[in-house]
Enzyme design. Sequence first.
Site, PDB file in Angstrom:
ATOM      1  N   THR A 135       0.827  -1.206   0.000  1.00 58.54           N
ATOM      2  CA  THR A 135       0.000   0.000   0.000  1.00 58.54           C
ATOM      3  C   THR A 135       0.866   1.263   0.000  1.00 58.54           C
ATOM      4  O   THR A 135       2.064   1.218   0.295  1.00 58.54           O
ATOM      5  CB  THR A 135      -0.904   0.055   1.255  1.00 58.54           C
ATOM      6  OG1 THR A 135      -0.075   0.127   2.418  1.00 58.54           O
ATOM      7  CG2 THR A 135      -1.809  -1.162   1.335  1.00 58.54           C
ATOM      8  N   CYS A 136       0.212   2.394  -0.316  1.00 60.58           N
ATOM      9  CA  CYS A 136       0.911   3.679  -0.379  1.00 60.58           C
ATOM     10  C   CYS A 136       0.953   4.343   0.985  1.00 60.58           C
ATOM     11  O   CYS A 136       0.641   5.529   1.121  1.00 60.58           O
ATOM     12  CB  CYS A 136       0.231   4.602  -1.379  1.00 60.58           C
ATOM     13  SG  CYS A 136       0.277   3.915  -3.027  1.00 60.58           S
ATOM     14  N   ASP A 137       1.257   3.573   2.004  1.00 57.09           N
ATOM     15  CA  ASP A 137       1.398   4.152   3.337  1.00 57.09           C
ATOM     16  C   ASP A 137       2.774   3.743   3.827  1.00 57.09           C
ATOM     17  O   ASP A 137       3.124   2.556   3.801  1.00 57.09           O
ATOM     18  CB  ASP A 137       0.311   3.601   4.271  1.00 57.09           C
ATOM     19  CG  ASP A 137       0.334   4.295   5.620  1.00 57.09           C
ATOM     20  OD1 ASP A 137       1.441   4.468   6.176  1.00 57.09           O
ATOM     21  OD2 ASP A 137      -0.737   4.652   6.121  1.00 57.09           O
TER      22      ASP A 137
END
Length: 380
Positions: free
Chosen positions: A327-329
């Site tokens: 994910t983009c975290d």
Amino acid sequence: MTERIQQFLHNRRLQGLDQGPCLVVDLEVVRDNFNAFATALPDTRVFYAVKANPAPEVLELLARLGSCFDTASLVEIQQALAAGASPDRISFGNTIKKERDIARAYELGIRLYAVDCEAEVEKIARVAPGSRVFCRILCDGEGAEWPLSRKFGCAPEMAPRVLELAHRLGLVAHGISFHVGSQQRNPRMWDGALKSASGIFTEMAERGIHLSMVNLGGGFPTKYLKDVPAVKAYGQSIFRSLRKHFGNRIPETIIEPGRGMVGNAGVIEAEVVLISKKSDQDTLKWVFLDIGKFNGLAETMDEMIRYPIRTAFDGDETEKCVIAGPTCDSVDVLYEKEPYALPISLEIGSKVLIEGTGAYTTTYSAVGFNGFPPLQSYVI
Ligand SMILES: *Cc1c(COP(=O)(O)O)cnc(C)c1O
């Protein structure tokens, strides 16, 4: 990993269904775990902690084997009932409950509740009259890899007051509970809590109220990278402490295993999405999987739970890798402080098997963060 899981994953691949990560749980392992608990603690009733893995097949198997269930919400109570457990085999073990949920649980026949303060006792007395309550006491969680902090339980000195109020309001002051912290690798950690429990039994008896039950909680470990003692060692250590602190008046006991019941029954298959380096000088490779903190592996938080990872290239030369989710975290990094040795021959598109993932994975991925769907689960 069991042969049944291996076969299942093989078939899934043949059918082209291996497009995303999945958890496979082998019920035969769950059955073995249940039997191991029953053998190691023969006079103790098992209340499976539903949150560890509420798959209907798991609950149905345990219900058939005679297990009871520890639940934290109405949904979990309904799941346990649907699996075939009668209400007298279900505890509402969360110390933080809405009064309307207690009322509904009472309507459903639930008569066993956890408390850790007077306000919670008052709620139960109002809407679940005559029920049995046990008071949870604080435990510092030392020695546990996933400690449960100070959120639940009261100081042991406060418990008699809470239980006395329950008695006065017409409830049955049934006993004491505690949880020594999850993935507790030290079988002796039950001793201190049992000492406190016995002190509370004595103090209550002096007030004319006779407690009869000690709930020993969960905490029984599953094997990840490090070895853990067998459940038999826990049984022996707990029994020794019961004798030491209660003499020949050993109370009724129950345990609430979650992780120890289902952890080693599950394997997650995931896929390598990308392998890269951050600079030409970087000595570490970054390996990105299609599973991370937000679709199943939340327990890698602070790298507390370190799962064994298998690949088809095991035995080849290895190098240190950071492992991260998709994910983009930026917190979606699984292992960086202590990198993992993975085979150099591992490639983009390779499958990896993450072992010991039967507990606390599907439940933590119930919301599809960043568009990644919740972890799919098969129970075979
Ligand atoms: C989560 C929980 C358990 C299960 O703990 P494990 O460490 O997984 O065995 C048991 N009892 C209560 C009250 C819990 O909240």
